[in-house]
Design a protein around this motif. Structure first.
Motif, PDB file in Angstrom:
ATOM      1  N   ILE A  49      10.922   3.197  21.853  1.00  0.00           N
ATOM      2  CA  ILE A  49      10.115   2.069  21.362  1.00  0.00           C
ATOM      3  C   ILE A  49      10.514   0.787  22.092  1.00  0.00           C
ATOM      4  CG2 ILE A  49       9.591   0.629  19.356  1.00  0.00           C
ATOM      5  CD1 ILE A  49      10.149   3.171  17.641  1.00  0.00           C
ATOM      6  N   ALA A  50      11.832   0.587  22.250  1.00  0.00           N
ATOM      7  CA  ALA A  50      12.313  -0.628  22.922  1.00  0.00           C
ATOM      8  C   ALA A  50      11.830  -0.688  24.366  1.00  0.00           C
ATOM      9  CB  ALA A  50      13.839  -0.676  22.875  1.00  0.00           C
TER      10      ALA A  50
ATOM     11  N   THR B 190       9.242   0.830  25.691  1.00  0.00           N
ATOM     12  CA  THR B 190       7.783   0.643  25.700  1.00  0.00           C
ATOM     13  C   THR B 190       7.434  -0.819  25.481  1.00  0.00           C
ATOM     14  OG1 THR B 190       7.460   2.876  24.802  1.00  0.00           O
ATOM     15  CG2 THR B 190       5.609   1.354  24.639  1.00  0.00           C
ATOM     16  N   SER B 191       8.144  -1.454  24.560  1.00  0.00           N
ATOM     17  CA  SER B 191       7.903  -2.863  24.270  1.00  0.00           C
ATOM     18  C   SER B 191       8.251  -3.747  25.461  1.00  0.00           C
ATOM     19  CB  SER B 191       8.721  -3.279  23.041  1.00  0.00           C
ATOM     20  OG  SER B 191       8.527  -4.640  22.740  1.00  0.00           O
TER      21      SER B 191
ATOM     22  N   ASN C  46       5.645  -3.834  28.052  1.00  0.00           N
ATOM     23  CA  ASN C  46       4.336  -4.277  27.560  1.00  0.00           C
ATOM     24  C   ASN C  46       3.382  -3.103  27.343  1.00  0.00           C
ATOM     25  OD1 ASN C  46       4.989  -7.089  27.597  1.00  0.00           O
ATOM     26  ND2 ASN C  46       4.708  -7.070  29.822  1.00  0.00           N
TER      27      ASN C  46
ATOM     28  N   ASN D 106       2.138   0.287  24.637  1.00  0.00           N
ATOM     29  CA  ASN D 106       1.652   0.411  23.265  1.00  0.00           C
ATOM     30  C   ASN D 106       2.831   0.737  22.350  1.00  0.00           C
ATOM     31  OD1 ASN D 106       0.425   1.016  20.858  1.00  0.00           O
ATOM     32  ND2 ASN D 106      -1.056   2.464  21.696  1.00  0.00           N
ATOM     33  N   ALA D 107       3.515  -0.324  21.891  1.00  0.00           N
ATOM     34  CA  ALA D 107       4.720  -0.136  21.081  1.00  0.00           C
ATOM     35  C   ALA D 107       4.399   0.518  19.734  1.00  0.00           C
ATOM     36  CB  ALA D 107       5.414  -1.477  20.859  1.00  0.00           C
TER      37      ALA D 107
ATOM     38  N   ALA E 225       3.721   4.283  26.824  1.00  0.00           N
ATOM     39  CA  ALA E 225       4.284   4.872  25.606  1.00  0.00           C
ATOM     40  C   ALA E 225       4.522   6.366  25.801  1.00  0.00           C
ATOM     41  CB  ALA E 225       3.342   4.638  24.426  1.00  0.00           C
TER      42      ALA E 225
ATOM     43  N   SER F  32      11.855   0.059  33.110  1.00  0.00           N
ATOM     44  CA  SER F  32      11.180  -0.902  32.237  1.00  0.00           C
ATOM     45  C   SER F  32      11.327  -2.325  32.748  1.00  0.00           C
ATOM     46  CB  SER F  32      11.743  -0.793  30.800  1.00  0.00           C
ATOM     47  OG  SER F  32      13.122  -1.112  30.777  1.00  0.00           O
TER      48      SER F  32
ATOM     49  N   ARG G 121       8.178  -4.683  33.882  1.00  0.00           N
ATOM     50  CA  ARG G 121       7.990  -5.998  33.287  1.00  0.00           C
ATOM     51  C   ARG G 121       7.951  -7.086  34.348  1.00  0.00           C
ATOM     52  NH1 ARG G 121      11.161  -8.285  27.994  1.00  0.00           N
ATOM     53  NH2 ARG G 121      10.057 -10.273  27.848  1.00  0.00           N
TER      54      ARG G 121
END
Length: 325
Positions: free
Chosen positions: A124-125, A127-128, A131, A133-134, A272, A320, A324
């Motif tokens: 989840i982290a 994915t967030s 940017n 789909n968290a 995701a 990630s 970003r």
């Protein structure tokens, strides 16, 4: 160079305090392993820490989030196929190739990786951060872990060779439900009372999450050291195992991205799928190993999962940050 500067440099390549604590825990177990009554105390503390962890997972996760997430059926189905079909098949193909240079229990550990559910917190982290789909990652990772309580033992019973030195007791299903599934359900029932507090205070959740894993690692590796794990795994075997794990992760990531693009997923969903579908849970895998193989030395069996966990954290952190940027 100041300590903060060293930490910043290490974080850039995916190595954070948690990973350093994992390495230090293994070192502590190697120097001062838990024995006798102290080992029993550590085992009891570990059991309740894991139960508390899944209770907090249940209290934190909104039921409405899970229900809404199922509307994105392509993402959910893709994550489940990657986790419980693609990974097991690849691990089954890779494990026999290691028989010539790794102990048999380590080969079984590769199969064990394949049967595990996805990570929750880290997928989840990542994915967030990317940017992606968290919300979809929250649902996919949570469903993966809930289904994994049943699917992982079933997959292992099918995948582990009948001649293996490690066996699974049928009673393990009920024990897993007691330690993992039941606390999660209780957490869901207590959610109205605890949700706001947990959303405001992230630290208690993180302490229980990381602390329970460190306790399990210390307990398992203490038993392994007492039984001579380091004599069975020389440095060359460690390097060979790490190369196998990097290759396995790279193949899975490549296939997951390729299938996601072929299905026409939007970029947010693809990210995701990438993180949920290519990672495996240490928080679920370690306590499950202790239950499934109770009374047996699991230190070599969980070693591949531990190394894979650290490998996926480093690679996903790097990926990630680049996405970003």
């Amino acid at each position: 160079m100041a300590l903060s500067q060293i930490e910043t440099a290490l974080r850039r390549i995916g190595i954070d305090r948690y990973m350093m604590l994992l390495a230090l825990t293994v070192a502590l177990a190697s120097i001062l392993p838990a024995r006798g009554m102290f080992a029993d105390m550590v085992g009891s503390a570990t059991y309740w820490a894991v139960s508390l962890l899944f209770f907090l997972y249940g209290a934190k996760l909104a039921t409405s989030t899970i229900i809404a997430g199922f509307a994105n059926w392509r993402l959910q189905l893709g994550c489940l196929i990657a986790t419980f079909v693609l990974f097991p098949l690849l691990s089954l193909a890779v494990a026999p190739l290691t028989a010539a240079f790794l102990p048999a229990a380590v080969g079984l550990g590769l199969i064990y990786i394949g049967a595990m559910p996805s990570t929750v917190q880290s997928s989840i982290a990542f994915t967030s951060v990317s940017n992606g789909n968290a919300a979809g990652a929250v649902t996919a990772a949570s469903v993966s872990n809930l289904l994994g309580v049943v699917l992982a033992p079933v997959l292992l019973m099918v995948m582990i060779p009948s001649a293996a030195v490690i066996s699974i007791e049928p009673s393990a299903f009920w024990k897993i439900a007691q330690q993992i599934l039941l606390p999660f359900i209780l957490g869901q029932l207590c959610r109205p009372l605890l949700a706001k507090f947990l959303n405001r205070h992230k630290l208690p959740m993180m302490i229980v999450d990381r602390g329970s894993i460190l306790l399990i690692v210390y307990s398992a590796f203490s038993a392994g050291v007492v039984n001579g794990i380091w004599h069975m795994m020389p440095l060359g075997a460690f390097i060979a195992l790490e190369l196998v794990l990097i290759s396995l992760l790279a193949i899975v990531m490549g296939i997951v991205i390729g299938l996601g693009r072929l299905s026409g997923m939007p970029k947010a969903d693809l990210l995701a799928l990438f993180y949920v579908g290519s990672t495996k849970s240490l928080a679920t895998g370690l306590p499950m190993a202790g239950i499934l193989f109770a009374g047996q030395d699991v230190s070599l069996l969980i070693l591949p999962l531990m190394l894979f966990h650290m490998t996926q954290l480093v690679i996903c952190a790097i990926v990630s940050q680049r996405i970003r940027a």
